[in-house]
Scaffold this motif. Structure first.
Motif, short mmCIF file in Angstrom:
data_model
loop_
_atom_site.label_atom_id
_atom_site.label_comp_id
_atom_site.label_asym_id
_atom_site.label_seq_id
_atom_site.Cartn_x
_atom_site.Cartn_y
_atom_site.Cartn_z
N TRP A 15 0.88 -1.16 0.00
CA TRP A 15 0.00 0.00 0.00
C TRP A 15 0.91 1.20 0.00
O TRP A 15 1.73 1.39 0.90
CB TRP A 15 -0.94 -0.03 1.22
N CYS A 16 0.78 1.99 -1.04
CA CYS A 16 1.74 3.04 -1.33
C CYS A 16 1.01 4.30 -1.76
O CYS A 16 -0.15 4.26 -2.18
CB CYS A 16 2.65 2.54 -2.46
N GLU A 17 1.74 5.39 -1.66
CA GLU A 17 1.22 6.68 -2.09
C GLU A 17 2.34 7.39 -2.83
O GLU A 17 3.47 7.44 -2.33
CB GLU A 17 0.78 7.44 -0.84
N LEU A 18 2.08 7.85 -4.02
CA LEU A 18 3.14 8.35 -4.90
C LEU A 18 3.67 9.73 -4.54
O LEU A 18 4.61 10.20 -5.18
CB LEU A 18 2.67 8.32 -6.35
N PRO A 137 4.69 3.36 3.44
CA PRO A 137 4.24 2.12 2.82
C PRO A 137 3.80 1.11 3.88
O PRO A 137 4.34 1.08 4.98
CB PRO A 137 5.48 1.63 2.08
N THR A 138 2.84 0.29 3.53
CA THR A 138 2.43 -0.85 4.35
C THR A 138 2.49 -2.07 3.44
O THR A 138 1.99 -2.03 2.32
CB THR A 138 1.02 -0.67 4.93
N GLU A 144 0.28 -11.38 6.53
CA GLU A 144 0.89 -10.56 7.58
C GLU A 144 1.06 -9.13 7.08
O GLU A 144 1.54 -8.90 5.98
CB GLU A 144 2.25 -11.13 8.00
N ARG A 145 0.67 -8.19 7.92
CA ARG A 145 0.79 -6.76 7.59
C ARG A 145 2.00 -6.20 8.31
O ARG A 145 2.19 -6.38 9.50
CB ARG A 145 -0.48 -6.02 8.01
N LEU A 146 2.83 -5.51 7.54
CA LEU A 146 4.05 -4.89 8.07
C LEU A 146 4.00 -3.40 7.77
O LEU A 146 3.91 -3.00 6.61
CB LEU A 146 5.30 -5.51 7.43
N ASP A 147 4.06 -2.58 8.80
CA ASP A 147 3.93 -1.13 8.64
C ASP A 147 5.30 -0.50 8.42
O ASP A 147 6.13 -0.46 9.32
CB ASP A 147 3.26 -0.54 9.90
N GLY A 148 5.50 0.00 7.20
CA GLY A 148 6.76 0.67 6.89
C GLY A 148 6.69 2.17 7.07
O GLY A 148 7.68 2.86 6.88
#
Length: 171
Positions: A15-18, A137-138, A144-148
């Protein structure tokens, strides 16, 4: 001769945002993961535009137009490399990047006006919210969810551990 079919790749959703500088830094990990796993891992960008970045929603739509024109990752990487410029310039930068990649810039402009990719962006964002994504980013791999968004420290190693475990389970 074997009748077995190749195992499906492990899916890594990001999950990203540009317009997010942290997502730009995450590209280093994406490149390393692709180099290590090749086609055994499928990296999928999922859109999660944040309200604090006013051009993120348009950038997500533009990325979908780039995908429709066959250059999703080159476009994504080019925009992420210019997050500060996107913050200052907005949509004109999205068109400029399309031109630089020899995409149909006029079609990009039309796509941003007619909203043809809104449903994809909205669906990604809704799914992200449903699984607890709050920042970018996530990563999600193997459930499994990893919060970056808090820290990139150790994330690639954790993703590799999960990917190795999933690939080993496939045989």
């Amino acid at each position: 001769m074997s009748d077995s079919t190749p195992a499906a790749p492990v899916v890594l959703d990001i999950w990203c945002e540009l317009q997010c500088p942290d997502c730009h830094h995450a590209l280093t990990d994406v490149h390393a993961l692709r180099a290590r796993y090749g086609d055994r891992i499928e990296v999928r960008l999922r859109h999660f535009p944040l309200e604090k970045h006013k051009h993120a929603y348009a950038a997500a739509q533009a990325a979908e137009e780039a995908a429709a024109q066959g250059k999703d990752w080159p476009y994504i990487e080019a925009v992420l490399a210019r997050t500060a410029e996107l913050d200052r310039t907005g949509e004109p930068l999205l068109i400029e990047v399309a031109e630089e990649l020899v995409l149909d810039a006029e079609e990009f402009d039309t796509a941003l006006i007619d909203g043809r990719h809104l449903l994809i962006v909205d669906a990604d964002q809704a799914e992200g919210k449903a699984i607890g994504v709050t920042g970018t980013p996530t990563y999600v791999i193997g459930g499994e969810r990893l919060d970056g968004g808090r820290s990139q420290e150790g994330l690639r190693q954790r993703i590799e551990e999960i990917a190795d475990r999933l690939l080993a389970a496939q045989g």
